[in-house]
Design a protein around this motif. Sequence first.
Motif, PDB file in Angstrom:
ATOM      1  N   VAL A 159      25.039  47.546  17.729  1.00  0.00           N
ATOM      2  CA  VAL A 159      25.441  48.127  16.441  1.00  0.00           C
ATOM      3  C   VAL A 159      26.926  47.863  16.172  1.00  0.00           C
ATOM      4  CG1 VAL A 159      25.654  50.283  15.138  1.00  0.00           C
ATOM      5  CG2 VAL A 159      23.656  49.922  16.588  1.00  0.00           C
ATOM      6  N   GLU A 160      27.718  48.020  17.218  1.00  0.00           N
ATOM      7  CA  GLU A 160      29.157  47.783  17.078  1.00  0.00           C
ATOM      8  C   GLU A 160      29.442  46.345  16.624  1.00  0.00           C
ATOM      9  OE1 GLU A 160      31.434  47.911  20.774  1.00  0.00           O
ATOM     10  OE2 GLU A 160      32.917  49.133  19.728  1.00  0.00           O
ATOM     11  N   GLY A 163      21.614  49.196  25.625  1.00  0.00           N
ATOM     12  CA  GLY A 163      22.509  48.177  25.081  1.00  0.00           C
ATOM     13  C   GLY A 163      22.761  48.326  23.583  1.00  0.00           C
ATOM     14  N   PHE A 164      22.058  49.273  22.967  1.00  0.00           N
ATOM     15  CA  PHE A 164      22.099  49.329  21.515  1.00  0.00           C
ATOM     16  C   PHE A 164      23.451  49.680  20.900  1.00  0.00           C
ATOM     17  CE2 PHE A 164      20.058  49.614  17.362  1.00  0.00           C
ATOM     18  CZ  PHE A 164      19.236  48.517  17.477  1.00  0.00           C
ATOM     19  N   LEU A 174      21.108  61.245  25.007  1.00  0.00           N
ATOM     20  CA  LEU A 174      22.469  61.788  25.029  1.00  0.00           C
ATOM     21  C   LEU A 174      23.478  60.703  25.380  1.00  0.00           C
ATOM     22  CD1 LEU A 174      24.358  64.140  24.717  1.00  0.00           C
ATOM     23  CD2 LEU A 174      23.847  64.854  27.053  1.00  0.00           C
ATOM     24  N   ASN A 175      23.130  59.871  26.356  1.00  0.00           N
ATOM     25  CA  ASN A 175      24.007  58.776  26.759  1.00  0.00           C
ATOM     26  C   ASN A 175      24.259  57.821  25.593  1.00  0.00           C
ATOM     27  OD1 ASN A 175      24.148  55.811  27.626  1.00  0.00           O
ATOM     28  ND2 ASN A 175      24.853  56.862  29.474  1.00  0.00           N
ATOM     29  N   VAL A 176      23.196  57.379  24.946  1.00  0.00           N
ATOM     30  CA  VAL A 176      23.335  56.425  23.844  1.00  0.00           C
ATOM     31  C   VAL A 176      24.066  57.064  22.662  1.00  0.00           C
ATOM     32  CG1 VAL A 176      22.022  55.103  22.118  1.00  0.00           C
ATOM     33  CG2 VAL A 176      21.393  54.978  24.531  1.00  0.00           C
ATOM     34  N   LEU A 177      23.706  58.312  22.351  1.00  0.00           N
ATOM     35  CA  LEU A 177      24.345  58.995  21.220  1.00  0.00           C
ATOM     36  C   LEU A 177      25.842  59.195  21.468  1.00  0.00           C
ATOM     37  CD1 LEU A 177      21.616  61.686  20.399  1.00  0.00           C
ATOM     38  CD2 LEU A 177      22.189  59.657  19.064  1.00  0.00           C
ATOM     39  N   ALA A 178      26.175  59.592  22.699  1.00  0.00           N
ATOM     40  CA  ALA A 178      27.587  59.847  23.014  1.00  0.00           C
ATOM     41  C   ALA A 178      28.403  58.565  22.891  1.00  0.00           C
ATOM     42  CB  ALA A 178      27.721  60.435  24.423  1.00  0.00           C
ATOM     43  N   ARG A 179      27.816  57.453  23.327  1.00  0.00           N
ATOM     44  CA  ARG A 179      28.554  56.191  23.235  1.00  0.00           C
ATOM     45  C   ARG A 179      28.698  55.716  21.792  1.00  0.00           C
ATOM     46  NH1 ARG A 179      24.967  53.429  26.548  1.00  0.00           N
ATOM     47  NH2 ARG A 179      25.914  51.477  25.917  1.00  0.00           N
ATOM     48  N   LEU A 180      27.678  55.955  20.964  1.00  0.00           N
ATOM     49  CA  LEU A 180      27.797  55.614  19.545  1.00  0.00           C
ATOM     50  C   LEU A 180      28.891  56.453  18.882  1.00  0.00           C
ATOM     51  CD1 LEU A 180      24.010  55.298  18.655  1.00  0.00           C
ATOM     52  CD2 LEU A 180      25.710  53.481  18.369  1.00  0.00           C
ATOM     53  N   GLY A 189       6.927  47.220  20.713  1.00  0.00           N
ATOM     54  CA  GLY A 189       8.222  46.794  21.235  1.00  0.00           C
ATOM     55  C   GLY A 189       9.027  45.948  20.253  1.00  0.00           C
ATOM     56  N   LEU A 190       8.757  46.126  18.969  1.00  0.00           N
ATOM     57  CA  LEU A 190       9.457  45.326  17.955  1.00  0.00           C
ATOM     58  C   LEU A 190      10.549  46.108  17.240  1.00  0.00           C
ATOM     59  CD1 LEU A 190       6.289  43.696  16.284  1.00  0.00           C
ATOM     60  CD2 LEU A 190       7.840  42.640  17.941  1.00  0.00           C
ATOM     61  N   ILE A 191      10.686  47.395  17.602  1.00  0.00           N
ATOM     62  CA  ILE A 191      11.542  48.261  16.778  1.00  0.00           C
ATOM     63  C   ILE A 191      13.034  47.915  16.890  1.00  0.00           C
ATOM     64  CG2 ILE A 191      11.747  50.154  18.475  1.00  0.00           C
ATOM     65  CD1 ILE A 191      11.294  50.610  14.672  1.00  0.00           C
ATOM     66  N   VAL A 192      13.469  47.453  18.064  1.00  0.00           N
ATOM     67  CA  VAL A 192      14.895  47.142  18.212  1.00  0.00           C
ATOM     68  C   VAL A 192      15.259  45.950  17.324  1.00  0.00           C
ATOM     69  CG1 VAL A 192      16.670  46.330  19.817  1.00  0.00           C
ATOM     70  CG2 VAL A 192      15.148  48.188  20.492  1.00  0.00           C
TER      71      VAL A 192
END
Length: 276
Positions: free
Chosen positions: A130-131, A125-126, A161-167, A84-87
């Motif tokens: 990133v933003e 939340g990622f 898909l949700n996270v990718l679309a928002r990025l 759980g350290l990757i974020v």
Amino acid sequence: RASKLRELLSSERPVRQDPPSPTVPAVEDLQDAIDRQALTVVFQPRIRCTDNHLVGVEVLARWNYPGRGAIGPSAFIPIAEDAGLIVQLTTQVIDMGLEWLARRRPEQHLQMSVNFSTASLTDRGFPEVVENLARTRGIEPHRLILEVSDRAVMADPMVSLNVLARLRDKGFGLSIDDFGSGNASLEQLARMPFSDMKIDSAFVHDASRAGVARKVVRAIVALGHSQDMTVTAEGVEDHEALRFLKDIGCDFAQGYLIGRPMSAERISAWMDARAF
Ligand code: C2E
Ligand code: CA
Ligand code: CA
Ligand code: CA
């Protein structure tokens, strides 16, 4: 055509594995390194095939494991994911990369690619994280490309898909990493908002010789272009491979032939020497 390609991809998939890691790092040591911000990054150049112009760099994580020297990400990324350290790790890698990028001359329009693993993809939340990182460093979103392996996407296609679309909505570039190495269905990938496709180095290596690998690489380039994606070949190690990629209209190339991953100081010197 797509199913023909898949057949080729599955039957001809070359088996290439990273050499076994000499040490298995302890989770506590990794947590400690992240807490102390002791991880570092290196940068590998990516060029445009038509004229060898430097378009960007990929940022890759490194860890100087106390007493045991630098160990590669293949040894510690899976541990970071499991623990759980990757974020936290990804956030640091992105920020170290952006810090370097922010010091480049803006007229170079250099892009930076960052590796994004499954756990970051399932963290809703990622995109905002990133933003904020990009905004704080004054980097426009289109200059940051998030690379996601086709395996990672398939771990949970709906959340991905949700996270990718928002990025993508925020203007970041998205690249399918190691294309052809996982089992993502072309249909599912086509529905995801990728802007670039990165051909797995295994195909690129084999493509410097003649044969079916060349047909596969040619088909992947055509597939990417048909989906309005640019195509990047990684693991370009010899002139034959680069010439072939140019001939078939592959957009970008990355690999030891062009430049190895380098420290911030070394890649800056490398760029100066090549007048980039
Ligand atoms: P990747 O994203 O496919 O990165 C390319 C790997 O191939 C890098 O290894 C790079 O050093 C190596 N490489 C580049 N050009 C050549 C070439 O011409 N020939 C050969 N044989 N190899 C080449 P590295 O740095 O050891 O990274 C391994 C993997 O670890 C990466 O594969 C990526 O999946 C992962 N990784 C690296 N940094 C991060 C990170 O910050 N976050 C995450 N989540 N994963 C990372
Ligand atoms: Ca990558
Ligand atoms: Ca890759
Ligand atoms: Ca790879």
